[in-house]
Scaffold this active site. Structure first.
Site, short mmCIF file in Angstrom:
data_model
loop_
_atom_site.label_atom_id
_atom_site.label_comp_id
_atom_site.label_asym_id
_atom_site.label_seq_id
_atom_site.Cartn_x
_atom_site.Cartn_y
_atom_site.Cartn_z
N HIS A 54 1.32 0.78 -2.36
CA HIS A 54 0.41 1.27 -3.39
C HIS A 54 0.58 0.45 -4.66
CE1 HIS A 54 4.12 3.55 -4.02
NE2 HIS A 54 3.69 3.96 -5.20
N HIS A 56 1.44 1.03 -7.82
CA HIS A 56 2.33 1.32 -8.95
C HIS A 56 3.27 0.16 -9.23
CE1 HIS A 56 1.70 5.95 -8.53
NE2 HIS A 56 0.70 5.35 -9.15
N ASP A 58 6.37 -0.26 -9.91
CA ASP A 58 7.67 -0.43 -9.27
C ASP A 58 7.57 -0.78 -7.80
OD1 ASP A 58 6.65 2.19 -9.02
OD2 ASP A 58 8.62 3.02 -8.56
N HIS A 59 6.35 -0.90 -7.27
CA HIS A 59 6.16 -1.30 -5.87
C HIS A 59 5.38 -2.61 -5.76
CE1 HIS A 59 7.49 2.56 -4.00
NE2 HIS A 59 7.23 2.98 -5.23
N HIS A 110 0.08 10.65 -3.00
CA HIS A 110 0.70 10.10 -4.21
C HIS A 110 -0.33 9.30 -4.99
CE1 HIS A 110 3.89 8.72 -6.78
NE2 HIS A 110 3.70 7.45 -6.45
N ASP A 134 5.76 5.88 -1.10
CA ASP A 134 5.95 7.18 -1.76
C ASP A 134 5.17 8.30 -1.09
OD1 ASP A 134 7.60 5.90 -3.51
OD2 ASP A 134 6.29 6.03 -5.25
N HIS A 173 12.05 5.01 -2.22
CA HIS A 173 13.02 5.36 -3.26
C HIS A 173 14.25 6.04 -2.68
CE1 HIS A 173 10.52 4.67 -6.88
NE2 HIS A 173 9.51 5.00 -6.08
#
Length: 283
Positions: A54, A56, A58-59, A110, A134, A173
């Site tokens: 996805h 975001h 942090d990915h 998410h 996520d 995570h």
């Protein structure tokens, strides 16, 4: 098929999947490209593709730099908001890397464009794997930010929950301890939760990852996959599966904020990471 688990940032995981015969490699959720390339070099493999679950920060934040460092790299995902995306994938599409098959599974919840990746290898006794970002984590799932509770329920129960029980779950995570503490609140009489929590505490003390789990294990202790179970329904006060899931998500968010109070500045950073604050899309 060899999977390298790569902890990065505060609690994220990147993955490097290696086809051991051809030495071709695929990366999942590149957040720190130079760290990834160190491992690519050490393993002596050819990195050809990035699979992003996805959009975001942090990915996906490492995609731009990695594409610059590796011209011709394929960056794949289901959401046009993903940095440096070269091709948009669709649900059910299948990819091939040597003997490794990849089935793309759209798992909204998410985010609306979240894609999980189910991998298996031809004529191999090893179990398959799902890289769930996520959408599904060990004993939990990501916050529901963009999709409906019904969509999230279908993603978890019908799409991911119907995979072979021996499937290894590689999530995005290291949230296992907090997830299990919440699961214990939901089902205090669940012996599987109690045993897994004891194991996770030992892994935490030893600074060791808790991934992967297996889908069969998740069905025993992950409340978000157990919405039809009476103790979970009783905890939420709901009966319809999607309503049980929605109530669980709200309770989990409250539990998380109570356990780990977040300052306003940190909340703003999280909003930026999750794409809730509009920023220009990077090319």
């Amino acid at each position: 098929m060899k999977v390298k688990v790569i902890p990065v940032l505060e609690d994220n995981y990147m993955y490097l999947v290696i086809e051991e015969r051809t030495r071709e490699a695929v990366a999942v959720d590149v957040a720190v490209p130079k760290r990834l390339l160190e491992i690519v070099g050490r393993e002596g493999v050819s990195l050809t593709t990035v699979l992003t679950t996805h959009h975001h920060w942090d990915h996906a934040r490492g995609n731009v730099e990695l594409a610059r460092l590796r011209p011709g790299l394929a960056v794949l995902g289901a959401d046009e908001r993903i940095c440096a995306l070269t091709r948009r994938l669709v649900h059910g599409e299948e990819l091939r890397f040597g003997a490794i098959h990849v089935r793309c599974l759209l798992t909204p919840g998410h985010t609306s464009g979240h894609m999980s990746y189910f991998l298996w290898e031809e004529e191999c006794p090893d179990p398959p794997a799902v890289f769930s970002g996520d959408a599904l984590s060990v004993a939990g799932c990501g916050l529901r930010l963009e999709s409906t509770a019904q969509q999230m329920y279908e993603s978890l129960t019908e799409t991911l929950g119907s995979l072979p029980p021996e499937t290894k779950v590689f999530c995005g995570h290291e949230h296992t301890l907090g997830n299990l503490e919440f699961a214990q609140k939901v089902e205090p009489g669940n012996d599987h939760v109690r045993a897994k929590l004891s194991w996770a505490k030992k892994r935490d003390e030893d600074d060791m990852p808790t991934v992967p789990s297996t889908l069969s294990e998740e069905l025993l202790y992950n409340p978000f996959l157990r919405v039809a179970e009476e103790p979970v329904r009783k905890f939420t006060g709901k009966a319809a599966p999607a309503e049980v899931l929605e109530a669980l998500c709200k309770e989990r968010a409250s539990f998380q904020w109570a356990a780990e109070p977040v300052q306003p500045q940190a909340r703003a950073l999280l909003a930026l990471q999750w794409g809730l604050l509009g920023t220009p899309r990077q090319k």
